[in-house]
Design a protein around this motif. Structure first.
Motif, PDB file in Angstrom:
ATOM      1  N   GLU A 159       6.265  -1.204  -4.038  1.00 55.11           N
ATOM      2  CA  GLU A 159       7.635  -0.736  -4.182  1.00 55.11           C
ATOM      3  C   GLU A 159       7.956   0.139  -2.991  1.00 55.11           C
ATOM      4  OE1 GLU A 159       8.921   0.050  -8.346  1.00 55.11           O
ATOM      5  OE2 GLU A 159       9.754   1.860  -7.406  1.00 55.11           O
ATOM      6  N   PRO A 160       8.798  -0.300  -2.053  1.00 56.62           N
ATOM      7  CA  PRO A 160       9.453  -1.617  -2.037  1.00 56.62           C
ATOM      8  C   PRO A 160       8.468  -2.730  -1.690  1.00 56.62           C
ATOM      9  CG  PRO A 160       9.884  -0.452   0.012  1.00 56.62           C
ATOM     10  CD  PRO A 160       9.120   0.507  -0.868  1.00 56.62           C
ATOM     11  N   ASN A 161       8.828  -3.969  -2.043  1.00 55.31           N
ATOM     12  CA  ASN A 161       8.017  -5.129  -1.664  1.00 55.31           C
ATOM     13  C   ASN A 161       7.944  -5.208  -0.140  1.00 55.31           C
ATOM     14  OD1 ASN A 161       9.428  -7.440  -4.190  1.00 55.31           O
ATOM     15  ND2 ASN A 161       8.216  -5.600  -4.446  1.00 55.31           N
ATOM     16  N   SER A 162       6.760  -5.396   0.397  1.00 49.74           N
ATOM     17  CA  SER A 162       6.614  -5.548   1.845  1.00 49.74           C
ATOM     18  C   SER A 162       6.967  -6.977   2.253  1.00 49.74           C
ATOM     19  CB  SER A 162       5.185  -5.220   2.266  1.00 49.74           C
ATOM     20  OG  SER A 162       4.320  -6.246   1.814  1.00 49.74           O
ATOM     21  N   SER A 163       6.944  -7.228   3.564  1.00 50.17           N
ATOM     22  CA  SER A 163       7.301  -8.575   4.037  1.00 50.17           C
ATOM     23  C   SER A 163       6.072  -9.456   4.247  1.00 50.17           C
ATOM     24  CB  SER A 163       8.079  -8.465   5.354  1.00 50.17           C
ATOM     25  OG  SER A 163       7.189  -8.095   6.398  1.00 50.17           O
ATOM     26  N   LYS A 164       4.940  -9.075   3.682  1.00 46.49           N
ATOM     27  CA  LYS A 164       3.756  -9.932   3.824  1.00 46.49           C
ATOM     28  C   LYS A 164       4.015 -11.280   3.147  1.00 46.49           C
ATOM     29  CE  LYS A 164       0.998  -6.672   2.134  1.00 46.49           C
ATOM     30  NZ  LYS A 164       1.699  -5.415   2.430  1.00 46.49           N
ATOM     31  N   PRO A 165       3.555 -12.365   3.786  1.00 46.94           N
ATOM     32  CA  PRO A 165       3.804 -13.689   3.189  1.00 46.94           C
ATOM     33  C   PRO A 165       3.196 -13.838   1.798  1.00 46.94           C
ATOM     34  CG  PRO A 165       2.943 -13.898   5.432  1.00 46.94           C
ATOM     35  CD  PRO A 165       2.860 -12.455   5.083  1.00 46.94           C
ATOM     36  N   THR A 166       2.138 -13.100   1.527  1.00 42.38           N
ATOM     37  CA  THR A 166       1.494 -13.194   0.211  1.00 42.38           C
ATOM     38  C   THR A 166       2.262 -12.448  -0.868  1.00 42.38           C
ATOM     39  OG1 THR A 166       0.195 -11.242   0.835  1.00 42.38           O
ATOM     40  CG2 THR A 166      -0.845 -13.405   1.129  1.00 42.38           C
ATOM     41  N   VAL A 167       3.325 -11.760  -0.473  1.00 46.32           N
ATOM     42  CA  VAL A 167       4.045 -10.923  -1.437  1.00 46.32           C
ATOM     43  C   VAL A 167       5.351 -11.588  -1.839  1.00 46.32           C
ATOM     44  CG1 VAL A 167       5.133  -8.683  -1.813  1.00 46.32           C
ATOM     45  CG2 VAL A 167       2.966  -8.834  -0.563  1.00 46.32           C
ATOM     46  N   GLU A 168       5.410 -12.089  -3.050  1.00 43.96           N
ATOM     47  CA  GLU A 168       6.656 -12.602  -3.603  1.00 43.96           C
ATOM     48  C   GLU A 168       7.461 -11.422  -4.143  1.00 43.96           C
ATOM     49  OE1 GLU A 168       3.737 -12.688  -4.981  1.00 43.96           O
ATOM     50  OE2 GLU A 168       3.798 -12.598  -7.188  1.00 43.96           O
ATOM     51  N   GLU A 169       8.745 -11.631  -4.355  1.00 42.90           N
ATOM     52  CA  GLU A 169       9.555 -10.581  -4.975  1.00 42.90           C
ATOM     53  C   GLU A 169       8.968 -10.273  -6.347  1.00 42.90           C
ATOM     54  OE1 GLU A 169      14.065 -10.023  -4.647  1.00 42.90           O
ATOM     55  OE2 GLU A 169      13.743 -12.197  -4.631  1.00 42.90           O
ATOM     56  N   HIS A 170       8.783  -9.027  -6.636  1.00 44.28           N
ATOM     57  CA  HIS A 170       8.156  -8.673  -7.917  1.00 44.28           C
ATOM     58  C   HIS A 170       8.527  -7.258  -8.296  1.00 44.28           C
ATOM     59  CE1 HIS A 170       5.327  -7.042  -4.905  1.00 44.28           C
ATOM     60  NE2 HIS A 170       5.093  -6.105  -5.810  1.00 44.28           N
ATOM     61  N   ARG A 171       8.213  -6.914  -9.539  1.00 49.29           N
ATOM     62  CA  ARG A 171       8.398  -5.524  -9.966  1.00 49.29           C
ATOM     63  C   ARG A 171       7.029  -4.875 -10.105  1.00 49.29           C
ATOM     64  NH1 ARG A 171       8.948  -7.969 -15.454  1.00 49.29           N
ATOM     65  NH2 ARG A 171       7.477  -6.884 -16.807  1.00 49.29           N
ATOM     66  N   GLN A 172       7.001  -3.577  -9.911  1.00 49.93           N
ATOM     67  CA  GLN A 172       5.746  -2.837 -10.037  1.00 49.93           C
ATOM     68  C   GLN A 172       5.496  -2.538 -11.519  1.00 49.93           C
ATOM     69  OE1 GLN A 172       5.577   1.207  -8.330  1.00 49.93           O
ATOM     70  NE2 GLN A 172       4.181   0.334  -6.804  1.00 49.93           N
ATOM     71  N   VAL A 173       4.233  -2.649 -11.928  1.00 49.67           N
ATOM     72  CA  VAL A 173       3.910  -2.361 -13.338  1.00 49.67           C
ATOM     73  C   VAL A 173       2.714  -1.411 -13.412  1.00 49.67           C
ATOM     74  CG1 VAL A 173       4.802  -4.554 -14.205  1.00 49.67           C
ATOM     75  CG2 VAL A 173       2.392  -4.394 -13.540  1.00 49.67           C
ATOM     76  N   GLU A 174       2.621  -0.737 -14.533  1.00 47.74           N
ATOM     77  CA  GLU A 174       1.487   0.163 -14.792  1.00 47.74           C
ATOM     78  C   GLU A 174       0.406  -0.582 -15.557  1.00 47.74           C
ATOM     79  OE1 GLU A 174       2.708   3.697 -16.824  1.00 47.74           O
ATOM     80  OE2 GLU A 174       3.759   4.492 -15.064  1.00 47.74           O
ATOM     81  N   ILE A 175      -0.814  -0.359 -15.154  1.00 49.98           N
ATOM     82  CA  ILE A 175      -1.949  -0.949 -15.867  1.00 49.98           C
ATOM     83  C   ILE A 175      -2.928   0.170 -16.203  1.00 49.98           C
ATOM     84  CG2 ILE A 175      -3.963  -2.470 -15.597  1.00 49.98           C
ATOM     85  CD1 ILE A 175      -2.136  -4.337 -14.002  1.00 49.98           C
ATOM     86  N   ARG A 176      -3.255   0.289 -17.472  1.00 51.41           N
ATOM     87  CA  ARG A 176      -4.241   1.299 -17.860  1.00 51.41           C
ATOM     88  C   ARG A 176      -5.635   0.835 -17.435  1.00 51.41           C
ATOM     89  NH1 ARG A 176      -3.062   1.002 -23.987  1.00 51.41           N
ATOM     90  NH2 ARG A 176      -2.472  -1.054 -23.251  1.00 51.41           N
ATOM     91  N   ALA A 177      -6.461   1.783 -17.068  1.00 47.38           N
ATOM     92  CA  ALA A 177      -7.823   1.436 -16.667  1.00 47.38           C
ATOM     93  C   ALA A 177      -8.760   2.570 -17.057  1.00 47.38           C
ATOM     94  CB  ALA A 177      -7.880   1.195 -15.161  1.00 47.38           C
ATOM     95  N   ARG A 178     -10.035   2.220 -17.238  1.00 48.70           N
ATOM     96  CA  ARG A 178     -11.034   3.249 -17.516  1.00 48.70           C
ATOM     97  C   ARG A 178     -12.009   3.358 -16.358  1.00 48.70           C
ATOM     98  NH1 ARG A 178     -10.827   5.522 -22.453  1.00 48.70           N
ATOM     99  NH2 ARG A 178      -9.520   4.365 -23.928  1.00 48.70           N
ATOM    100  N   VAL A 179     -12.322   4.589 -16.034  1.00 49.88           N
ATOM    101  CA  VAL A 179     -13.265   4.864 -14.958  1.00 49.88           C
ATOM    102  C   VAL A 179     -14.685   4.567 -15.443  1.00 49.88           C
ATOM    103  CG1 VAL A 179     -14.276   6.722 -13.571  1.00 49.88           C
ATOM    104  CG2 VAL A 179     -11.776   6.601 -13.906  1.00 49.88           C
TER     105      VAL A 179
END
Lengths: 457, 457
Positions: free
Chosen positions: A421-441
């Motif tokens: 966020e914002p989406n970069s112009s890398k070819p591997t990056v499609e338009e998308h929204r950022q999401v939160e993902i829970r994780a455990r250490v």
């Protein structure tokens, strides 16, 4: 031919961060090997349950250094001790800049007492070569470029790893008898067919195994013998789609941002580095964003290389590392992503309105050469997550992260931001929204066996 | 060299179904093209929103047939009418067995009045070649094998499609003026750079476009010109990972099981077919299982080729098709899978106990050359689903299925079984559990534009 330097490129860019975030190069490439041999779930399972053949002949740069000053050169640049280093020793070589931040790491092979090779992503190689050429060292260097940067599409050596719980038995069968008893990360010779082949005792997947290498011309012959002999041990060849995910279990971070883009002391090096090399082209991606490229650098302590730092010699960065040595440090951990949240990312592909989350490719999910994602606790950035993928063995999405010490307790819940966020112009990056993902250490390496046995000898 | 025939292989196998279900060959291959150019979401989006270049130079077999009896040969084997067929005409050629079941289909190009080529998976080609060689026809055939079966790794022709809403404008720009007004599926000439190139008016993605072809040696030159000219039209090259998913939107089923494994009348053909050809090696996979290979055959009506059946000529299978013509038929439909259930399949990757569901690879999800999944309504099999993948344009998992007529009403809810029970020994099949996925029946092609405009001229 582009004769400009990295420094030239940087002088035209808004900043190092903007240059790298919009690089048109994708994730680090694993060419030369089929995407899958059986299927990636099966190939991952094999390194935990039977054994695998990793074909590493293509994706790494080899730098050969030869001459009476080899050890002095390495010792001047590496955090490692070279006390007693000789033929058939090997090391994970780590080089830092003057401020004690990591430029790169590579595997160092003691081919002869005065001849070594460095093998890996080319960051450490470049730094060593620069000093070999510009400093007062009686050494000769030769490069053997990784496939992606190698127009002739041939290498000097094949390089195979045999790993997994059945690897030792398979190696003994190939050798026609017990293997030489050498310490971990030492080299020996093994018989394969009619040939004597050099081998490094290694355990990349957290299991005993070997890395063998020999002349490129013999690659098909040697592989054929291994694959045939491996059949009774459940050997699987590992495809390019799967290969790099083994590090998620064994805990090595392949992709630190080289700490070379800033500082007057590093300027001559940037003027030496080309405009089309790894450092100029590597793409930076992920939810972690800072305008300061320094915020992407790591210390050797943060990458888990504290045990390699030896103040028995002078080296670039020593003074800075001496100051850091006893200070609080971020630490390397494994993040185990919450499966429900990951499934939610896939679920977003089926929403008719709005943008989906950034696609998670499986099993290796990096979409940049240098993946950097934000790790948060209670809305505050407490670390960065750097290498992401799925492990069928752990039935989990894993990433390797560097996190503030107080959040390193196993089981600590953190939040990872997935997507840019914002989406970069890398070819591997499609338009998308950022999401939160829970994780455990969890610890790195995650695997209990690897954590206890990997470094034992 | 294996000189045995398909018939020899079958005589040693338990049954055709067991032979094919345990084939060690994976899904149909799309070699020669990078997996992704930008990323598959972006590449799919491009054929709906701007335009794409499909590089079809590698994955299809070309059979050239030349001589005074070309039309008689085709007419004796094809359900299609060849009334008036001449140079610059093209057709979707469909051949059936004596019982009216489809052996294969291919695109037929009228290169000259007495010279044609068949292009596609090699099933129809083989049948035509068999008759050309064994029957009383004054024709000469030459094969140009698809890359996967082509040891020289060179073709006679490059073959590119330019498709998408901007394709017509791009083609006009390339041509330096308006395109010749020819009917759909007719051929014309177009300028590309300094060359005259043959083109077929075609619309594979449900949008107007063209398929162009020319000498292999010119492939880089021509592609370079197209890619450069395409920049202002948002042209994307489509990678091998994405290419075949376009058919999920345009509704062509690429993978019917060739109806050749049974019947005394087909035995000489099976004795002619080799033991290592497509028919002997193709893998059959999915939840649909019957011991009878006949249950995997399709009629032309079921595949949507009813409109091609012309009783204006005699051909193999005519009698059987005349009987079928007015009988109730299963029909081709698109299944739109319930996103929640698909996300659940991904969610099963994170369950610590038990086996996950069969992995769904995206965007193309076939794990066999001939994918066959059960379609159920209230626990009863009402059809088979044959080709599966994800469409970013539709934000949906789609499959092309053949379903009993009473369940073809758009919106009808059915259940698809995903995964094999028991798991077959195909290398692409990891241990997994079978799961139910809800799906809704929709027309094929799914795309409204394609449904109305695709076949209009």
């Amino acid at each position: 031919m582009d004769r400009r330097s990295l420094e030239d490129v940087l002088s035209e860019a808004k900043s190092p961060v903007e240059l790298l975030r919009n690089s048109q190069i994708g994730p680090y490439a694993f060419p030369g090997v089929p995407a899958e041999f059986t299927n990636w779930r099966d190939e991952q399972r094999a390194w935990r349950e039977s054994c695998v053949l990793f074909d590493q002949s293509y994706h790494m740069t080899d730098l050969y250094i030869e001459g009476p000053d080899v050890k002095r050169l390495l010792s001047d640049l590496g955090i490692n001790s070279f006390e007693g280093f000789k033929k058939n020793n090997a090391k994970q070589f780590v080089a830092c800049n003057h401020d004690g931040y990591v430029i790169g790491d590579a595997i160092l092979f003691g081919l002869e007492d005065d001849r070594v090779s460095l093998v890996g992503r080319p960051t450490a190689h470049n730094w060593v070569q620069y000093h070999a050429e510009s400093g007062d060292y009686d050494v000769k260097v030769e490069r053997d470029e990784r496939y992606a940067a190698n127009p002739e599409k041939r290498r000097r050596l094949y390089r195979y790893q045999i790993q997994g719980p059945n690897a030792a038995e398979l190696l003994e069968k190939l050798n026609g008898g017990p293997l030489p008893q050498v310490p971990f990360f030492s080299m020996y010779e093994i018989n394969i067919g009619d040939r004597k082949v050099r081998a490094l005792r290694h355990g990349m997947s957290g299991q005993p195994g070997a890395e063998i290498f020999g002349p490129w011309e013999e690659r098909d012959e040697i592989k054929g013998i291994i694959v045939e002999a491996g059949e009774e041990y459940g050997l699987r060849q590992v495809g390019s789609r799967t290969y790099a995910t083994n590090t998620l279990e064994s805990g090595w971070i392949p992709s630190p941002c080289p700490a070379i883009y800033t500082g007057e002391e590093m300027k001559p090096y940037r003027q030496w580095l080309p405009a089309n090399g790894y450092e100029a082209m590597a793409s930076l991606g992920g939810s972690f964003y800072s305008e300061r490229i320094e915020d992407y650098y790591f210390t050797p302590y943060e990458l888990g290389y504290g045990r390699f730092v030896k103040f028995d010699h002078d080296f670039v960065g020593r003074e800075a590392l001496e100051e850091m040595a006893d200070a609080p440090q971020r630490r390397k951990v494994t993040l185990v992503w919450e499966g429900e949240d990951v499934a939610g990312v896939f679920g977003s592909l089926f929403e008719r309105e709005g943008l989906p989350a950034k696609y998670i490719d499986l099993p290796l999910s990096n979409y940049a050469t240098l993946p950097y994602d934000r790790v948060e606790k209670d809305g505050r950035v407490v670390g960065v997550s750097t290498y992401t993928g799925y492990s069928y063995n752990e039935r989990a999405m894993l990433s390797l992260a560097v996190v503030e010490e107080e959040f390193c307790e196993p089981g600590t819940e953190v939040v990872l931001l997935w997507g840019e966020e914002p989406n970069s112009s890398k070819p591997t990056v499609e338009e998308h929204r950022q999401v939160e993902i829970r994780a455990r250490v969890q610890p790195a390496p995650l695997v209990e066996f690897a954590r206890t046995a990997y470094r034992s000898s």
